[in-house]
Design a protein around this motif. Structure first.
Motif, PDB file in Angstrom:
ATOM      1  N   PRO A 152      36.458  40.294  40.159  1.00 47.65           N
ATOM      2  CA  PRO A 152      37.496  39.765  40.560  1.00 47.65           C
ATOM      3  C   PRO A 152      38.029  38.412  40.285  1.00 47.65           C
ATOM      4  O   PRO A 152      37.339  37.576  39.923  1.00 47.65           O
ATOM      5  N   VAL A 153      39.386  38.234  40.127  1.00 48.10           N
ATOM      6  CA  VAL A 153      39.996  37.211  39.714  1.00 48.10           C
ATOM      7  C   VAL A 153      39.691  36.092  40.588  1.00 48.10           C
ATOM      8  O   VAL A 153      39.686  36.291  41.701  1.00 48.10           O
ATOM      9  N   GLU A 154      39.646  34.723  40.130  1.00 46.16           N
ATOM     10  CA  GLU A 154      39.319  33.818  40.953  1.00 46.16           C
ATOM     11  C   GLU A 154      40.799  33.242  41.783  1.00 46.16           C
ATOM     12  O   GLU A 154      41.649  33.258  41.302  1.00 46.16           O
ATOM     13  N   ARG A 155      40.372  32.928  43.178  1.00 46.13           N
ATOM     14  CA  ARG A 155      41.548  32.379  43.826  1.00 46.13           C
ATOM     15  C   ARG A 155      41.595  30.931  43.451  1.00 46.13           C
ATOM     16  O   ARG A 155      40.894  30.182  42.437  1.00 46.13           O
ATOM     17  N   ARG A 156      42.675  30.302  43.874  1.00 43.16           N
ATOM     18  CA  ARG A 156      42.791  28.641  43.497  1.00 43.16           C
ATOM     19  C   ARG A 156      42.299  28.042  44.536  1.00 43.16           C
ATOM     20  O   ARG A 156      42.844  27.929  45.658  1.00 43.16           O
ATOM     21  N   ARG A 157      41.215  27.476  44.201  1.00 44.10           N
ATOM     22  CA  ARG A 157      40.346  26.518  44.745  1.00 44.10           C
ATOM     23  C   ARG A 157      39.904  25.241  44.317  1.00 44.10           C
ATOM     24  O   ARG A 157      39.287  25.501  43.192  1.00 44.10           O
ATOM     25  N   PHE A 158      40.252  24.147  44.795  1.00 41.36           N
ATOM     26  CA  PHE A 158      39.776  23.084  44.324  1.00 41.36           C
ATOM     27  C   PHE A 158      39.433  22.070  45.282  1.00 41.36           C
ATOM     28  O   PHE A 158      40.017  21.907  46.446  1.00 41.36           O
ATOM     29  N   THR A 159      38.598  21.173  44.809  1.00 40.95           N
ATOM     30  CA  THR A 159      38.022  20.096  45.825  1.00 40.95           C
ATOM     31  C   THR A 159      39.108  18.899  45.678  1.00 40.95           C
ATOM     32  O   THR A 159      39.955  19.127  44.857  1.00 40.95           O
ATOM     33  N   PRO A 202      45.013  21.434  39.439  1.00 42.93           N
ATOM     34  CA  PRO A 202      45.871  21.857  40.861  1.00 42.93           C
ATOM     35  C   PRO A 202      46.990  22.010  40.452  1.00 42.93           C
ATOM     36  O   PRO A 202      47.687  22.896  41.417  1.00 42.93           O
ATOM     37  N   GLU A 203      47.823  21.124  39.956  1.00 43.01           N
ATOM     38  CA  GLU A 203      49.312  21.339  39.883  1.00 43.01           C
ATOM     39  C   GLU A 203      49.685  22.445  38.895  1.00 43.01           C
ATOM     40  O   GLU A 203      50.635  23.021  39.164  1.00 43.01           O
ATOM     41  N   GLY A 204      49.096  22.307  37.654  1.00 43.65           N
ATOM     42  CA  GLY A 204      49.383  23.343  36.590  1.00 43.65           C
ATOM     43  C   GLY A 204      49.097  24.886  37.018  1.00 43.65           C
ATOM     44  O   GLY A 204      49.732  25.862  36.746  1.00 43.65           O
ATOM     45  N   THR A 205      48.291  24.992  38.331  1.00 45.81           N
ATOM     46  CA  THR A 205      48.199  26.385  38.719  1.00 45.81           C
ATOM     47  C   THR A 205      49.020  26.747  39.768  1.00 45.81           C
ATOM     48  O   THR A 205      49.305  28.129  39.855  1.00 45.81           O
ATOM     49  N   LYS A 206      50.120  26.041  40.201  1.00 42.67           N
ATOM     50  CA  LYS A 206      50.993  26.232  41.099  1.00 42.67           C
ATOM     51  C   LYS A 206      51.915  27.343  40.692  1.00 42.67           C
ATOM     52  O   LYS A 206      52.646  28.336  41.461  1.00 42.67           O
ATOM     53  N   ASP A 207      52.394  27.207  39.345  1.00 42.10           N
ATOM     54  CA  ASP A 207      53.528  28.302  38.959  1.00 42.10           C
ATOM     55  C   ASP A 207      52.876  29.618  38.651  1.00 42.10           C
ATOM     56  O   ASP A 207      53.423  30.476  38.205  1.00 42.10           O
ATOM     57  N   HIS A 208      51.508  29.784  38.598  1.00 46.35           N
ATOM     58  CA  HIS A 208      50.678  31.165  38.374  1.00 46.35           C
ATOM     59  C   HIS A 208      50.508  31.663  39.797  1.00 46.35           C
ATOM     60  O   HIS A 208      50.913  32.930  39.695  1.00 46.35           O
ATOM     61  N   PHE A 209      50.283  30.937  40.811  1.00 51.82           N
ATOM     62  CA  PHE A 209      50.102  31.329  41.964  1.00 51.82           C
ATOM     63  C   PHE A 209      51.525  31.407  42.888  1.00 51.82           C
ATOM     64  O   PHE A 209      52.461  30.858  42.049  1.00 51.82           O
ATOM     65  N   LEU A 210      51.489  32.268  44.051  1.00 53.40           N
ATOM     66  CA  LEU A 210      52.729  32.497  44.767  1.00 53.40           C
ATOM     67  C   LEU A 210      52.838  31.099  45.413  1.00 53.40           C
ATOM     68  O   LEU A 210      52.749  31.184  46.643  1.00 53.40           O
ATOM     69  N   HIS A 211      53.405  30.137  44.689  1.00 56.54           N
ATOM     70  CA  HIS A 211      53.672  28.832  45.490  1.00 56.54           C
ATOM     71  C   HIS A 211      55.343  28.608  45.421  1.00 56.54           C
ATOM     72  O   HIS A 211      55.582  28.187  44.173  1.00 56.54           O
ATOM     73  N   LEU A 212      55.883  28.710  46.515  1.00 55.18           N
ATOM     74  CA  LEU A 212      57.397  28.542  46.498  1.00 55.18           C
ATOM     75  C   LEU A 212      58.136  27.424  47.168  1.00 55.18           C
ATOM     76  O   LEU A 212      57.494  27.618  48.631  1.00 55.18           O
ATOM     77  N   ASP A 213      58.843  26.796  47.101  1.00 60.37           N
ATOM     78  CA  ASP A 213      59.439  25.757  47.975  1.00 60.37           C
ATOM     79  C   ASP A 213      60.660  26.788  48.823  1.00 60.37           C
ATOM     80  O   ASP A 213      60.945  28.016  48.411  1.00 60.37           O
ATOM     81  N   VAL A 225      52.958  29.270  50.316  1.00 56.89           N
ATOM     82  CA  VAL A 225      51.927  28.782  49.667  1.00 56.89           C
ATOM     83  C   VAL A 225      50.501  29.866  49.678  1.00 56.89           C
ATOM     84  O   VAL A 225      49.986  30.005  50.719  1.00 56.89           O
ATOM     85  N   ASP A 226      50.404  30.556  48.574  1.00 59.14           N
ATOM     86  CA  ASP A 226      49.588  31.369  48.551  1.00 59.14           C
ATOM     87  C   ASP A 226      48.404  31.365  47.412  1.00 59.14           C
ATOM     88  O   ASP A 226      48.849  31.318  46.443  1.00 59.14           O
ATOM     89  N   ASN A 227      47.225  30.998  47.688  1.00 59.80           N
ATOM     90  CA  ASN A 227      46.303  30.733  46.564  1.00 59.80           C
ATOM     91  C   ASN A 227      45.450  31.848  46.363  1.00 59.80           C
ATOM     92  O   ASN A 227      44.250  31.545  45.604  1.00 59.80           O
ATOM     93  N   THR A 228      45.930  33.021  46.522  1.00 58.42           N
ATOM     94  CA  THR A 228      45.139  34.457  46.113  1.00 58.42           C
ATOM     95  C   THR A 228      46.059  35.174  45.321  1.00 58.42           C
ATOM     96  O   THR A 228      45.362  35.795  44.328  1.00 58.42           O
ATOM     97  N   HIS A 229      47.288  35.194  45.535  1.00 62.87           N
ATOM     98  CA  HIS A 229      48.211  36.151  44.698  1.00 62.87           C
ATOM     99  C   HIS A 229      49.272  35.367  43.884  1.00 62.87           C
ATOM    100  O   HIS A 229      49.030  34.139  44.011  1.00 62.87           O
ATOM    101  N   PHE A 230      49.787  36.358  43.175  1.00 59.22           N
ATOM    102  CA  PHE A 230      50.672  35.621  41.716  1.00 59.22           C
ATOM    103  C   PHE A 230      52.084  35.846  41.787  1.00 59.22           C
ATOM    104  O   PHE A 230      52.336  36.887  42.432  1.00 59.22           O
ATOM    105  N   GLN A 231      52.651  34.889  41.095  1.00 52.74           N
ATOM    106  CA  GLN A 231      54.147  35.094  40.913  1.00 52.74           C
ATOM    107  C   GLN A 231      54.058  35.624  39.327  1.00 52.74           C
ATOM    108  O   GLN A 231      53.010  35.784  38.935  1.00 52.74           O
ATOM    109  N   ALA A 232      55.353  35.977  38.825  1.00 47.57           N
ATOM    110  CA  ALA A 232      55.339  36.776  37.644  1.00 47.57           C
ATOM    111  C   ALA A 232      54.534  35.906  36.549  1.00 47.57           C
ATOM    112  O   ALA A 232      53.742  36.582  35.747  1.00 47.57           O
ATOM    113  N   HIS A 233      54.850  34.553  36.382  1.00 45.38           N
ATOM    114  CA  HIS A 233      54.069  33.866  35.371  1.00 45.38           C
ATOM    115  C   HIS A 233      52.663  34.213  35.457  1.00 45.38           C
ATOM    116  O   HIS A 233      51.906  34.288  34.211  1.00 45.38           O
ATOM    117  N   GLY A 234      52.066  34.139  36.493  1.00 48.28           N
ATOM    118  CA  GLY A 234      50.837  34.001  36.546  1.00 48.28           C
ATOM    119  C   GLY A 234      49.879  35.508  36.379  1.00 48.28           C
ATOM    120  O   GLY A 234      48.841  35.701  36.062  1.00 48.28           O
TER     121      GLY A 234
END
Length: 277
Positions: A152-159, A202-213, A225-234
């Motif tokens: 399984p692909v990893e989620r976006r998880r950062f300390t 943390p910042e560079g992954t935002k345009d891979h995951f479904l993070h939209l203003d 703000v979705d740290n599991t699913h992706f937008q097109a680029h990701g």
């Protein structure tokens, strides 16, 4: 479903020399070579999404970007599915009814198998999870197709200090062990995506995951703000990772894999989610 076809025809001619065909050996059309198909059995991280979901996309939706046009992708990945629920819903049977010798079955579960409090989806990493996965492997092999396990692909998880951390517990290890014991090819998307997220930060992954203003997408007017699913680029970049690591995949397009920048509009979003229609 992404379908690209090119006709291949080989003429088998016996005794041809310099374009001259002896009368005793007439030209015969050889058998048409069947185009290979890659089937995807997985969950929402791999699924193909509809127009109403744009720009959300799964890596299975983007596989065709890195494959030659004579390879067909049938993406059966289903949002919310685990190895158990996908099987119980008859989705594996649907694939096995269509799969043919020479085809490939990518099998990627884990996100929803972890929901152990849900009896319809939860599995144990060392007992029921590999038991269900074996059904996919055995079914593909009975059809003389090639199964490939995809962790399984990893989620976006950062300390707090920006260090990525793993989120799938023992499920990736269980899949790695099954691959080794059954001599099944493995694409370790857990490890590969974890490495990618670590390099992006943390910042560079935002345009891979479904993070939209808010206001960025009519489908998500309040933002998301979705740290599991992706937008097109990701989705595109994860498909690149899968195809690059999948040495057993037919029709890998080396030129596409070497392209450093691929626009989001290479993807299409159908009117409805194909795996749910």
């Amino acid at each position: 479903m992404q379908i690209n076809r090119r006709t291949l025809l080989r003429a088998g001619v016996g005794g041809t020399i310099a374009g001259i065909i002896p009368t005793a050996a007439p030209a015969l059309a050889g058998p048409r070579r069947r185009r290979p198909t890659i089937f995807v059995a997985g969950d929402s991280t791999a699924a193909t999404y509809a127009v109403a979901d744009h720009p959300r996309a799964g890596w299975g939706q983007a596989l065709h970007v890195f494959l030659r046009h004579d390879v067909t992708v049938v993406n059966e990945a289903l949002s919310g599915a685990s190895s158990k629920s996908f099987f119980d819903l008859g989705r594996l049977d649907r694939i096995l009814a269509a799969i043919r010798p020479g085809d490939v079955l990518l099998v990627s579960f884990g996100h929803n198998d972890e929901k152990v409090t849900d009896p319809a989806r939860g599995t144990d990493p060392w007992t029921t999870f590999p038991e269900y996965l074996r059904r996919y492997l055995d079914g593909a092999r009975r059809a003389r197709a090639t199964p490939i396990l995809v962790t399984p692909v990893e989620r976006r998880r950062f300390t707090a200090d920006g260090t990525p951390y793993l989120s799938h517990g023992e499920y990736p290890d269980a899949m790695r062990a099954l691959a080794a014991s059954t001599r099944t090819p493995l694409i370790d998307l857990t490890a590969l995506s974890f490495d990618l997220w670590g390099r992006l930060g943390p910042e560079g992954t935002k345009d891979h995951f479904l993070h939209l203003d808010a206001g960025a997408s009519p489908n998500h007017p309040d933002g998301v703000v979705d740290n599991t699913h992706f937008q097109a680029h990701g989705a595109i970049e994860l498909a690149r990772v899968v195809v690059a690591a999948g040495r057993g995949l037919p029709g890998r397009d080396g030129r596409a894999l070497r392209r450093t920048s691929i626009p989001d509009d290479v993807l299409t979003w159908p009117v409805t989610r194909p795996a749910e229609s």
